[in-house]
Design an enzyme around this catalytic site. Structure first.
Site, PDB file in Angstrom:
ATOM      1  N   ASN A  86     -20.037 -30.976-135.299  1.00 60.47           N
ATOM      2  CA  ASN A  86     -19.723 -29.580-134.451  1.00 60.47           C
ATOM      3  C   ASN A  86     -19.763 -30.303-133.251  1.00 60.47           C
ATOM      4  OD1 ASN A  86     -21.353 -27.869-137.524  1.00 60.47           O
ATOM      5  ND2 ASN A  86     -19.268 -27.666-136.800  1.00 60.47           N
ATOM      6  N   ARG A  87     -20.471 -31.304-133.330  1.00 55.54           N
ATOM      7  CA  ARG A  87     -20.408 -31.207-131.607  1.00 55.54           C
ATOM      8  C   ARG A  87     -18.338 -31.755-130.878  1.00 55.54           C
ATOM      9  NH1 ARG A  87     -24.521 -34.685-133.269  1.00 55.54           N
ATOM     10  NH2 ARG A  87     -26.079 -34.846-132.129  1.00 55.54           N
ATOM     11  N   ALA A  88     -17.191 -31.638-132.166  1.00 55.82           N
ATOM     12  CA  ALA A  88     -16.438 -32.571-132.026  1.00 55.82           C
ATOM     13  C   ALA A  88     -15.825 -31.481-131.105  1.00 55.82           C
ATOM     14  CB  ALA A  88     -15.576 -32.459-132.814  1.00 55.82           C
ATOM     15  N   ASP A  90     -21.773 -40.561-132.548  1.00 54.38           N
ATOM     16  CA  ASP A  90     -21.485 -39.351-132.100  1.00 54.38           C
ATOM     17  C   ASP A  90     -22.749 -39.225-131.068  1.00 54.38           C
ATOM     18  OD1 ASP A  90     -20.289 -36.705-133.247  1.00 54.38           O
ATOM     19  OD2 ASP A  90     -22.929 -36.284-134.213  1.00 54.38           O
ATOM     20  N   ARG A  91     -23.659 -39.086-130.436  1.00 56.45           N
ATOM     21  CA  ARG A  91     -24.158 -38.201-129.291  1.00 56.45           C
ATOM     22  C   ARG A  91     -23.917 -38.405-128.058  1.00 56.45           C
ATOM     23  NH1 ARG A  91     -28.035 -35.400-130.401  1.00 56.45           N
ATOM     24  NH2 ARG A  91     -28.750 -36.754-131.879  1.00 56.45           N
TER      25      ARG A  91
END
Length: 637
Positions: free
Chosen positions: A284-286, A203-204
């Site tokens: 929310n990084r998406a 995810d990073r």
């Protein structure tokens, strides 16, 4: 540093194909805040070549001259403690221009080399505690490249994630406290066959690209020709593409200049948010990574406003690796729905009014059906193997395997793991010297700088390291497992165990008991998808060679421990406990007792998942016998 900057690598513009990977790398070069790129693909597909070629097109940056941390002289928020103190005193910081570069992070790196440690040379000469910068210092405002990132040790990955999340590296070593900015473009490459990546690290990465070799013969021929030409005369080959390289650099520089002025319409923002929500993406990084990428794409094309095409390309790069609820789900191809007619985009399609009118009429249905079909295709992959939730087994079934760091060993004089103490070396072997502790020990024994260490002064580190583990699944697929759909339950349990093995980063092997003898279906591997595919395709029927399965387990454990004596073996037997095929011609009960005793002697941890249902179960089950003799843990499904 000068020789490294002049090192010739294969030109970025000379790479054939791989347009999506090139676009992703250029996007993070324009805006490092996107969060980096992960390149996934088979060996020999050019992943490392792409990253190293990126160094040719990266622009120059301004740094504080003489600072080892590449601090930004124009922004006090991006300065190390030392530069910030000078800035606060009103001192004019010297400025130098430096080309961005790619800093490699080797898999064998130690924690001291990564984050920094005590400068032993300065301590010896001046008697002062000083910092020796690490790789994170070199990587600040540069590219940090990790080849085979999925094989990185957990304790290194944890420190790396902390620095990447905060943008700062804090060093606490032997009385030294220091911090410096660690804002780098993180690029990783991996071969999925060698194991999956931890979700925290996955995810990073802001963007993820599947890299594969082209299947077009003409493209493959062109690749061979260019590689041969480069190897014969690298300088002439580079000069051939030098103008293209310079154009790419200028393109990145101009994109950085206009990036703050890029705008995106509310309609596109709403479309992105609806797509992300309907796909069930929880991070929310998406959205954040997608918007930053779309703006970078628009900037690279010299435009001040994000188009639908920019957003679609950005979604293909930023969303697929975030679509998984489970570790091994294969994400679908991104086909984002079209929005309603947007006047701001119509000027590019003046001559297609009829076509655009029809698209407008269908936009609402396309939006709902497109997302619905994508969601349906994505979720349908879960139906291949029955899902067995842990609540069906009892409270202690998987709880012992949640942490990825519960199996650890203490190692002395071996440079892997987190240092916790120090000791004098034994047997005269010195591999992992704790220089600071050795120097302190020498000073305490009366020596004065400059210090000359004797063997009696040397201290080696004591470290905590993650113990290598092997999980062996023994799946009973005999005819008795077909009763009451026990095999479906068994496969569901096996799949759940594979997922937990992935979280633990353990190797997984599969032994199937069926017919006249057991067979090793999958030897120890970290290719978890391969194990899942084998579980799904295991046939059912025949007799139950339970003794043969246990014997194969012993042989497999012995073979793997010859490679690594510290290996911990955990076996998971999924069965109804019935057996009707002897191994050595003895009574089955006697064989199982002997094999169970051998498992205890070899310190193989046995866990049994009993698939028998309630009520009357005809036939003899050896689950209780294994529990008693091998001290196995038994769970009822």
């Amino acid at each position: 540093m000068e020789p490294r900057e002049k090192r010739l690598v294969f030109p970025f513009s000379a790479i054939v194909g791989q347009e999506k990977a090139k676009l992703a790398l250029l996007c993070v070069a324009v805006n490092p805040l996107i969060g980096g790129v992960l390149l996934k693909g088979d060996k020999g597909t050019g992943k490392s070549t792409l990253v190293r070629a990126l160094a040719n097109v990266l622009p120059e940056i301004e740094v504080v001259d003489g600072c080892p941390f590449n601090c930004n002289p124009r922004n006090p928020l991006e300065m190390c403690d030392s530069c910030y103190e000078r800035y606060e005193r009103g001192e004019e910081l010297p400025v130098a221009k430096r080309k961005m570069r790619v800093v490699d992070l080797p898999l064998s790196v130690t924690i001291d080399r990564l984050v920094g440690t005590v400068d032993v040379e300065r301590f010896l000469k001046e008697g002062k505690k000083a910092l020796q910068p690490g790789i994170l210092a070199e990587a600040n405002r540069n590219v940090l490249y990790i080849d085979e990132v999925n094989l990185l040790d957990d304790y290194i990955a944890d420190s790396l994630l902390d620095a990447a999340a905060m943008g700062w590296n804090t060093i606490e070593r032997e009385g030294i406290s220091f911090r410096h900015p660690a804002r780098f473009i993180l690029i990783g490459s991996m071969n999925p066959e060698e194991g999956e990546l931890r979700p925290q690290i996955l995810d990073r990465f802001g963007l993820c690209v599947e890299v594969s070799a082209p299947m077009n013969p003409e493209e493959r021929i062109e690749i061979v020709k260019r590689v041969e030409e480069f190897h014969e005369d690298p300088i002439s080959f580079y000069k051939k593409f030098e103008s293209e390289e310079n154009k790419l650099t200028e393109r990145v520089v101009k994109a950085r200049e206009i990036l703050p002025k890029i705008e995106i319409s509310d309609d596109l923002l709403k479309l992105l948010a609806e797509t992300v929500v309907n796909l069930g993406i929880k991070t929310n990084r998406a959205e954040i990574a997608t918007i930053k990428t779309a703006k970078a794409i628009a900037a690279l094309n010299g435009r001040r406003r994000v188009s639908l095409e920019d957003l679609e390309k950005a979604m293909e790069l930023a969303l697929p690796h975030r679509l998984r609820d489970k570790p091994f789900q294969k994400p679908p191809q991104m086909r984002p729905p079209k929005p309603k007619e947007d006047k701001e985009h119509n000027h590019d399609h003046k001559h297609n009014h009829k076509h655009e009118h029809k698209k407008e009429e269908k936009s609402e249905s396309t939006r709902s059906q497109g997302i619905g079909n994508l969601e349906q295709n994505f979720r349908s992959s879960e139906a291949k193997i029955p899902r067995i939730e842990s609540k069906n087994f009892g409270s202690n079934d998987f709880t012992g395997y949640r942490s990825s760091r519960d199996a650890s060993v203490t190692v002395i004089n071996f440079p892997r793991g987190v240092p916790v103490s120090y000791l004098p070396p034994t047997n005269g072997k010195i591999k992992d010297v704790d220089f600071y502790s050795s120097l302190v020990w020498a000073v305490l024994n009366g020596k004065k700088p400059p210090i000359r260490l004797d063997l009696k002064d040397v201290r080696v580190r004591v470290r905590k390291a993650k113990a290598p583990t092997l999980w062996v699944l023994l799946l009973d697929s005999s005819g008795s497992m077909a009763v009451q759909k026990r095999i479906s339950i068994a496969k569901g349990i096996a799949e759940k165990l594979v997922e937990n093995g992935y979280i633990k980063k353990s190797k997984v092997a599969l032994i199937v008991a069926k017919g006249s003898q057991a067979e090793i279906f999958v030897p120890p591997t970290k290719n978890y998808l391969k194990v899942l595919d084998a579980i799904e395709n295991v046939p059912t029927g025949g007799r139950t060679p339970l003794s043969s399965a246990l014997y194969n387990l012993l042989l497999l454990a012995e073979r793997e421990r010859r490679k690594d004596k510290s290996l911990k073996v955990r076996a998971f037997l999924i069965t109804d406990g019935k057996a009707n095929v002897p191994l050595f011609g003895k009574r089955i009960k006697d064989e199982i007792i002997e094999l169970a005793k051998a498992l205890r002697r070899k310190e193989i941890e046995l866990n049994i998942y009993d698939t028998r249902g309630g009520g009357i179960n005809p036939g003899i089950s050896y689950v209780s016998l294994l529990k008693e003799v091998a001290k196995a843990k038994v769970y009822r499904a």
